[in-house]
Scaffold this motif. Structure first.
Motif, PDB file in Angstrom:
ATOM      1  N   TYR A  74      17.461  -0.528  15.100  1.00 53.22           N
ATOM      2  CA  TYR A  74      18.185  -2.186  15.679  1.00 53.22           C
ATOM      3  C   TYR A  74      19.647  -1.234  16.056  1.00 53.22           C
ATOM      4  N   ARG A  83      20.334  -7.133  14.711  1.00 50.96           N
ATOM      5  CA  ARG A  83      19.851  -6.893  13.653  1.00 50.96           C
ATOM      6  C   ARG A  83      18.954  -7.626  13.087  1.00 50.96           C
ATOM      7  N   TYR A  84      18.229  -8.217  12.747  1.00 51.62           N
ATOM      8  CA  TYR A  84      16.523  -9.102  11.699  1.00 51.62           C
ATOM      9  C   TYR A  84      16.957 -10.505  12.481  1.00 51.62           C
ATOM     10  N   ARG A 138       7.966  -4.669  12.303  1.00 50.23           N
ATOM     11  CA  ARG A 138       8.860  -5.123  12.004  1.00 50.23           C
ATOM     12  C   ARG A 138       9.199  -5.503  11.080  1.00 50.23           C
ATOM     13  N   ARG A 139       8.109  -5.464  10.278  1.00 48.88           N
ATOM     14  CA  ARG A 139       8.368  -6.479   8.771  1.00 48.88           C
ATOM     15  C   ARG A 139       8.829  -5.801   7.905  1.00 48.88           C
ATOM     16  N   ASP A 142      12.758  -4.001   7.987  1.00 50.45           N
ATOM     17  CA  ASP A 142      13.501  -4.752   7.665  1.00 50.45           C
ATOM     18  C   ASP A 142      13.555  -5.277   6.763  1.00 50.45           C
ATOM     19  N   ASP A 145      15.982  -2.573   5.129  1.00 52.00           N
ATOM     20  CA  ASP A 145      16.779  -2.687   6.040  1.00 52.00           C
ATOM     21  C   ASP A 145      18.138  -1.757   5.639  1.00 52.00           C
TER      22      ASP A 145
END
Length: 496
Positions: A74, A83-84, A138-139, A142, A145
């Motif tokens: 990010y 971010r998320y 992406r998950r 995340d 993170d």
């Protein structure tokens, strides 16, 4: 033949931009065409693009493309502040802006020294776009993170300012929830149902967080199938262990909050007070029931006692009355006997001969002993109403009649024969064995010539009058005589 399946009613929840547009139209009481909706959507997207502001990452040019796993994707795209929450459109726009600014051709044209191959930092921008544009990758990023705070407050911190400490912690951890409708921690005024719903949600928390991004080995680098399987096995074990640690962290957070929550303490005290109140009310109700039963039992006992006392009183009065009647009868008999003796004595027993006088005196005593009240009264009346000759004739007649009857003391001549061994058959009410034993004992206790013998014998046999005792005595004498005669006949026959 094909048959249609039966219809089934399913409850659905309307969502999406078309539904939001419908709500807007309904609130404004207007309608809109699809063209207007598309124009509205395009306008909103343009407004998002205009509002998007990227943050320059100062460490971007120092990044090592080979160490891409440890970079903040990010931050590389300038979305560190979103971010998320960043949408795919925002990610694409950020990537576009970063490409326009940091593309090697752009920098080379500006006279900047470019590193050849994949060693240029621009590769990090490409890798960041690759990771964030793919929902699965992406998950995975995340989930780990680097800016996320996994800290769980301690009990000491939570007891001082519970809501200020735990509310932000639950809010940031709610991002991992599979479910979208997440209950809030609430305030001190929250109801029991709201608090219970909150803790039920978190104790059954369903997290989508997974840790595949931290896999140490990449199966794509495996040289053969066996090596790839071994890598997958190692990665699965590592992910499961990290998932278990994550769920333990969530459980520790919920347990700590539950133990520090002042509302739980309040609800427990209220529940305790309610249970104590119910227990007290139950005990009082049980006490009242026992008191009611005790009162009913005492009333029943009092009624039974009164009835028993009443029956005893009636029986006592009846016994007294019977005793009085019996005493009156005894007095009457005694009076009649005395009257008979006095009358006979006054007339010198109706003879001038001394020997006849003695014999007649014995006969008079025998009459006093054997005659009943009515016979005595009849005899006394006859003696009082006639002259001396008539009285003498009446007396002698009574003596003859009395002597012809069976002597009541005949049983005494057979002491070896018990009355209880004789049959209890009788023309009057049947005699029991106990009554016959009492009669036998009374006959032995009061032998012949005992004053008022039969009155005393009847007193010794409850429920039997003097007449009953004498009648039974006569019957038994007859039976004994018959039995003795039969025995003598048998004995004589045996001798022959």
């Amino acid at each position: 033949f094909l048959f249609a399946a039966p219809s089934e009613q399913v409850q659905v929840e309307p969502v999406g931009r078309w539904f939001e547009a419908f709500l807007k139209r309904r609130s404004r009481n207007v309608s809109a065409s699809f063209q207007e909706l598309e124009e509205e959507e395009q306008l909103s997207e343009e407004e998002e693009d205009e509002e998007l502001q990227l943050e320059e990452y100062p460490m971007l040019k120092t990044l090592d493309p080979k160490d891409w796993k440890n970079q903040d994707h990010y931050a590389v795209l300038g979305l560190a502040h979103i971010r998320y929450k960043a949408t795919q459109k925002q990610i694409k726009a950020a990537h576009k802006a970063m490409v326009l600014k940091h593309h090697p051709d752009k920098r080379k044209a500006a006279g900047e020294q470019i590193v050849e191959g994949d060693n240029d930092y621009f590769t990090c921008i490409t890798k960041a776009m690759e990771m964030l544009s793919d929902p699965v990758k992406r998950r995975a990023f995340d989930s780990v993170d680097p800016t996320f705070d996994n800290m769980v407050p301690s009990k000491a911190e939570g007891k001082e300012n519970f809501f200020e400490v735990f509310a932000p912690v639950f809010e940031r951890n709610s991002r991992w929830s599979v479910k979208k409708h997440i209950p809030s921690l609430g305030s001190m005024d929250a109801s029991f149902e709201e608090v219970d719903n909150f803790y039920s949600f978190w104790y059954n928390f369903d997290s989508w967080r997974e840790f595949s991004y931290l896999d140490e080995e990449e199966k794509e680098k495996a040289e053969c199938r066996d090596e790839r399987r071994w890598i997958e096995k190692q990665n699965r074990a590592s992910r499961a262990q990290r998932k278990k640690e994550e769920m333990n962290r969530i459980r520790t957070l919920v347990d700590t909050a539950y133990n520090c929550d002042p509302r739980i303490k309040k609800f427990k005290e209220e529940e305790k007070a309610r249970k104590e109140s119910e227990k007290k009310a139950k005990a009082e109700a049980k006490k009242r029931e026992q008191e009611e039963k005790e009162r009913a039992r005492q009333a029943e006992e009092a009624a039974a006692r009164m009835l028993r006392e009443k029956e005893e009183e009636v029986a006592r009065q009846a016994a007294q009355q019977a005793k009085k009647e019996k005493e009156a009868q005894k007095k009457a008999i005694k009076k009649e006997r005395q009257k008979l003796r006095t009358t006979c004595k006054t007339h010198s027993y109706f003879t001038d001969n001394e020997a006849d006088g003695v014999r007649m005196m014995e006969e008079v005593e025998k009459l006093c002993d054997r005659l009943e009240l009515t016979s005595l009264q009849t005899l006394n009346e006859a003696l009082a109403s006639g002259n001396k000759e008539q009285s003498k004739a009446a007396l002698e007649k009574q003596v003859r009649n009395t002597n012809r009857s069976k002597p009541p003391y005949l049983l005494c001549f057979h002491p070896n024969v018990s009355i209880s061994a004789v049959s209890t058959e009788s023309n009057s009410s049947p005699w029991t064995t106990e009554e016959q034993k009492l009669l036998e004992q009374a006959l032995k206790t009061y032998p012949v010539n005992t004053p008022e013998r039969w009155e005393k014998i009847s007193d010794a046999v409850p429920g039997r009058s003097k007449k009953d005792c004498m009648k039974r005595y006569k019957e038994l004498v007859e039976m004994i005589k018959a039995k003795k005669a039969a025995q003598e006949q048998v004995t004589a026959k045996n001798k022959k």
